[in-house]
Scaffold this motif. Structure first.
Motif, PDB file in Angstrom:
ATOM      1  N   ALA A  43     -25.286  17.625 -15.939  1.00 49.61           N
ATOM      2  CA  ALA A  43     -24.519  16.670 -16.967  1.00 49.61           C
ATOM      3  C   ALA A  43     -23.040  17.314 -17.121  1.00 49.61           C
ATOM      4  N   SER A  44     -22.813  18.480 -17.275  1.00 46.28           N
ATOM      5  CA  SER A  44     -21.449  19.094 -17.335  1.00 46.28           C
ATOM      6  C   SER A  44     -20.935  18.850 -16.259  1.00 46.28           C
ATOM      7  N   PHE A  45     -21.452  19.239 -15.055  1.00 41.44           N
ATOM      8  CA  PHE A  45     -21.005  19.059 -13.664  1.00 41.44           C
ATOM      9  C   PHE A  45     -20.632  17.569 -13.386  1.00 41.44           C
ATOM     10  N   GLY A  46     -21.284  16.592 -13.784  1.00 38.85           N
ATOM     11  CA  GLY A  46     -20.932  15.263 -13.617  1.00 38.85           C
ATOM     12  C   GLY A  46     -19.634  14.786 -14.371  1.00 38.85           C
ATOM     13  N   LYS A  47     -19.536  15.324 -15.548  1.00 38.74           N
ATOM     14  CA  LYS A  47     -18.178  15.175 -16.417  1.00 38.74           C
ATOM     15  C   LYS A  47     -17.144  15.732 -15.621  1.00 38.74           C
ATOM     16  N   LEU A  48     -16.948  17.012 -15.302  1.00 42.29           N
ATOM     17  CA  LEU A  48     -15.955  17.592 -14.288  1.00 42.29           C
ATOM     18  C   LEU A  48     -15.753  16.939 -13.192  1.00 42.29           C
ATOM     19  N   SER A  49     -16.672  16.336 -12.607  1.00 43.72           N
ATOM     20  CA  SER A  49     -16.705  15.612 -11.129  1.00 43.72           C
ATOM     21  C   SER A  49     -15.920  14.350 -11.514  1.00 43.72           C
ATOM     22  N   GLY A  50     -16.082  13.519 -12.536  1.00 45.62           N
ATOM     23  CA  GLY A  50     -15.516  12.501 -12.995  1.00 45.62           C
ATOM     24  C   GLY A  50     -13.921  12.521 -13.100  1.00 45.62           C
ATOM     25  N   ALA A  51     -13.668  13.845 -13.864  1.00 45.31           N
ATOM     26  CA  ALA A  51     -12.303  14.149 -13.991  1.00 45.31           C
ATOM     27  C   ALA A  51     -11.635  14.151 -12.857  1.00 45.31           C
ATOM     28  N   ILE A  52     -12.115  15.044 -11.962  1.00 46.84           N
ATOM     29  CA  ILE A  52     -11.452  15.433 -10.621  1.00 46.84           C
ATOM     30  C   ILE A  52     -11.499  14.258  -9.932  1.00 46.84           C
ATOM     31  N   VAL A  53     -12.191  13.459  -9.945  1.00 51.70           N
ATOM     32  CA  VAL A  53     -11.888  11.954  -9.109  1.00 51.70           C
ATOM     33  C   VAL A  53     -10.469  11.275  -9.793  1.00 51.70           C
ATOM     34  N   CYS A  54     -10.569  11.460 -11.130  1.00 50.47           N
ATOM     35  CA  CYS A  54      -8.965  10.853 -11.665  1.00 50.47           C
ATOM     36  C   CYS A  54      -7.906  11.323 -11.036  1.00 50.47           C
ATOM     37  N   ARG A  55      -8.184  13.036 -11.049  1.00 52.02           N
ATOM     38  CA  ARG A  55      -6.951  13.742 -10.754  1.00 52.02           C
ATOM     39  C   ARG A  55      -6.633  13.443  -9.197  1.00 52.02           C
ATOM     40  N   ALA A  85      -3.989  16.295 -19.945  1.00 52.80           N
ATOM     41  CA  ALA A  85      -3.158  15.560 -21.121  1.00 52.80           C
ATOM     42  C   ALA A  85      -1.774  15.480 -20.720  1.00 52.80           C
ATOM     43  N   LEU A  86      -1.514  16.699 -20.168  1.00 51.32           N
ATOM     44  CA  LEU A  86       0.249  16.640 -20.154  1.00 51.32           C
ATOM     45  C   LEU A  86       0.481  16.081 -18.770  1.00 51.32           C
ATOM     46  N   THR A  87      -0.353  16.127 -17.814  1.00 50.78           N
ATOM     47  CA  THR A  87      -0.323  15.291 -16.617  1.00 50.78           C
ATOM     48  C   THR A  87       0.068  13.965 -16.611  1.00 50.78           C
ATOM     49  N   ALA A  88      -0.611  13.357 -17.596  1.00 54.01           N
ATOM     50  CA  ALA A  88      -0.327  11.947 -17.827  1.00 54.01           C
ATOM     51  C   ALA A  88       1.105  11.461 -18.235  1.00 54.01           C
ATOM     52  N   LEU A  89       1.640  12.457 -18.995  1.00 57.44           N
ATOM     53  CA  LEU A  89       3.367  12.322 -19.427  1.00 57.44           C
ATOM     54  C   LEU A  89       4.219  12.403 -18.362  1.00 57.44           C
ATOM     55  N   ALA A  90       3.635  13.460 -17.361  1.00 60.57           N
ATOM     56  CA  ALA A  90       4.722  13.667 -16.323  1.00 60.57           C
ATOM     57  C   ALA A  90       4.680  12.484 -15.095  1.00 60.57           C
ATOM     58  N   VAL A  91       3.235  12.081 -15.071  1.00 62.51           N
ATOM     59  CA  VAL A  91       3.440  10.841 -14.050  1.00 62.51           C
ATOM     60  C   VAL A  91       4.002   9.857 -14.711  1.00 62.51           C
ATOM     61  N   ALA A  92       3.970   9.586 -15.910  1.00 64.68           N
ATOM     62  CA  ALA A  92       4.923   8.491 -16.438  1.00 64.68           C
ATOM     63  C   ALA A  92       6.465   8.607 -16.248  1.00 64.68           C
ATOM     64  N   ILE A 129      -0.514   6.267 -14.101  1.00 67.62           N
ATOM     65  CA  ILE A 129      -0.325   6.882 -15.616  1.00 67.62           C
ATOM     66  C   ILE A 129      -1.712   7.216 -16.314  1.00 67.62           C
ATOM     67  N   ALA A 130      -2.304   6.280 -16.285  1.00 72.52           N
ATOM     68  CA  ALA A 130      -3.661   6.421 -17.215  1.00 72.52           C
ATOM     69  C   ALA A 130      -4.851   7.114 -16.605  1.00 72.52           C
ATOM     70  N   LEU A 131      -4.776   7.546 -15.486  1.00 75.49           N
ATOM     71  CA  LEU A 131      -5.710   8.281 -14.884  1.00 75.49           C
ATOM     72  C   LEU A 131      -5.982   9.557 -15.263  1.00 75.49           C
ATOM     73  N   PRO A 132      -4.771  10.438 -15.673  1.00 78.08           N
ATOM     74  CA  PRO A 132      -5.122  11.903 -16.200  1.00 78.08           C
ATOM     75  C   PRO A 132      -5.698  11.569 -17.529  1.00 78.08           C
ATOM     76  N   ALA A 133      -5.137  10.613 -18.233  1.00 74.68           N
ATOM     77  CA  ALA A 133      -5.750  10.380 -19.755  1.00 74.68           C
ATOM     78  C   ALA A 133      -7.282  10.230 -19.586  1.00 74.68           C
ATOM     79  N   LEU A 134      -7.628   9.347 -18.873  1.00 77.34           N
ATOM     80  CA  LEU A 134      -8.981   9.102 -18.640  1.00 77.34           C
ATOM     81  C   LEU A 134      -9.939  10.360 -18.184  1.00 77.34           C
ATOM     82  N   GLY A 135      -9.234  11.158 -17.295  1.00 74.95           N
ATOM     83  CA  GLY A 135      -9.746  12.548 -16.974  1.00 74.95           C
ATOM     84  C   GLY A 135     -10.056  13.329 -18.215  1.00 74.95           C
ATOM     85  N   ARG A 136      -8.998  13.343 -19.018  1.00 72.46           N
ATOM     86  CA  ARG A 136      -9.114  14.055 -20.089  1.00 72.46           C
ATOM     87  C   ARG A 136     -10.233  13.623 -21.291  1.00 72.46           C
ATOM     88  N   LEU A 137     -10.667  12.439 -21.446  1.00 67.50           N
ATOM     89  CA  LEU A 137     -11.472  11.810 -21.978  1.00 67.50           C
ATOM     90  C   LEU A 137     -12.824  12.412 -21.638  1.00 67.50           C
TER      91      LEU A 137
END
Length: 412
Positions: free
Chosen positions: A209-221, A283-290, A369-377
């Protein structure tokens, strides 16, 4: 009293060689994106067609890298390191001389397969050599970042001078990387006789379960990084009114900032823990991409650097977290975190290219811009995993596993 083969002194040389070899391999991940402006200028490829080359390098890599990871969970395959390095280099080196678009796609795919074969086994060997140290593992990842950073400079120096037909010269790093891998494996195997009792078998339960969440965030990145890699050179040339040099510098900054972020990530994790560092970086990457999308003029380079650092602070932490969430499937974890989730970003690049053809590059890059924020979620509520005893080498009542464990023994 026997010398502990997992001592820091015995780890330095193999880790250094592995890091340098990693740099040589990841040149070819960065080289594909670095070739895009030259495909556009010399072969009149559209944005969508040029991004298709990036997709070709990513698609097969994303599919086969977990397969290689699963194989290395069952059998040690150290020979994959030098062989895959040569395959990855050969694909890129020949892509510039292939006359047809189909052949160019095929050669890019061959390079992607070579890169895919390298990473799961290399990550497993490096984790052993690192002895459980996040900082040491970040140095291994740093090698790959430096390879990315060197790619646009190498490609520009070769192709800008001799055109795409000079691309066979790009095979040189692969030859050097293969030699470094062979030397590293010799150094890793050397202590095996002193600790033949080591099994390299991981202890712990897999947390899918934790591995799946991590993998989803890495996809966004991954989508953010691959999208910027493919188009940042062209975008900066448009936004600043500069020539090819301005685009090359932007791509170099994107990759070099990752080198700084990777080392910082290991240091931050040692102090504050891996999960909090990964969460804040998204979270901080979303601002930088903007900033990359909307900030004009020379400040754009600052935003590119901040984006790069933000994307790469969690890079080596992704790998070790994945391995610790799946302690019984370390190769699979490496194949997914370094392979499937990273390479799948290439699937989005043709969509970005098609949107850019229909509108503008700025419009096409804005959704990133939205993808790092989605990864943080996705990372919300993630817990720090325990480090397996097989990584730390502190199994009670047994001899600490050598750096060769998992390299010279078959694993059940």
């Amino acid at each position: 009293m026997p010398t502990n083969p997992a001592s820091p002194a015995s780890r330095i040389r193999p880790l250094t060689l592995l890091s340098l070899g990693h740099a040589c391999v990841d040149i070819y991940q960065g080289a594909v994106a670095a070739l895009v402006p030259f495909f556009v200028s010399e072969r009149a490829y559209t944005y969508a067609a040029a991004s298709g080359v990036v997709l070709a390098a990513s698609l097969l890599s994303s599919v086969v890298q977990p397969l290689f990871g699963a194989l290395t969970d069952k059998w040690a395959m150290p020979w994959l390191l030098p062989v895959s390095t040569l395959v990855g280099g050969a694909g890129v080196a020949l892509a510039g001389v292939g006359g047809s678009y189909a052949l160019t796609l095929a050669l890019a795919a061959v390079s992607g397969i070579g890169v895919a074969a390298y990473h799961p086994e290399a990550a497993r060997v490096a984790r052993r050599a690192a002895g459980g140290s996040h900082t040491a593992m970040s140095w291994f990842s740093l090698g790959g970042n430096l390879g990315f950073a060197a790619a646009p400079l190498l490609v520009s120096g070769v192709v800008a001078t001799g055109g795409l037909r000079a691309s066979p010269l790009l095979l040189v790093p692969a030859l050097a990387g293969a030699a470094l891998c062979v030397a590293a494996l010799r150094g890793v195997r050397a202590p095996a006789a002193a600790t033949a009792a080591g099994t390299g078998r991981a202890v712990g339960r897999d947390d899918w379960a934790s591995f799946g969440k991590l993998s989803g965030a890495i996809v966004c990145r991954s989508v953010v990084f691959v999208g910027l890699s493919a188009f940042i050179a062209l975008y900066v040339r448009q936004r600043t009114g500069g020539g090819e040099v301005s685009g090359t510098v932007a791509l170099f900054v994107l990759y070099l900032g990752g080198a700084v972020g990777t080392v910082a990530g290991g240091m931050f994790a040692a102090r504050w823990g891996r999960v909090p560092v990964v969460q804040w970086s998204y979270a901080l990457t979303a601002l930088a991409v903007a900033g990359v999308v909307f900030v004009p003029g020379p400040l754009l380079y600052v935003c590119v650097a901040l984006t790069s650092a933000g994307l790469y602070v969690p890079f080596s932490l992704h790998v070790t977290l994945g391995q610790d969430y799946l302690p019984r499937r370390v190769g699979t974890a490496g194949g997914v975190t370094l392979g499937l989730t990273v390479s799948i970003g290439g699937l989005a690049s043709p969509l970005i290219g098609a949107l850019a053809d229909a509108t503008t590059l700025q419009t096409a890059l804005a959704p990133l811009i939205a993808l790092p924020a989605l990864g943080r979620l996705l990372l919300r509520g993630l817990q720090e995993p325990d480090m397996p005893e097989a990584v730390t080498g502190q199994t009670s009542g047994s001899t600490p596993p050598s750096l060769a464990d998992g390299v010279v023994y078959k694993k059940s």
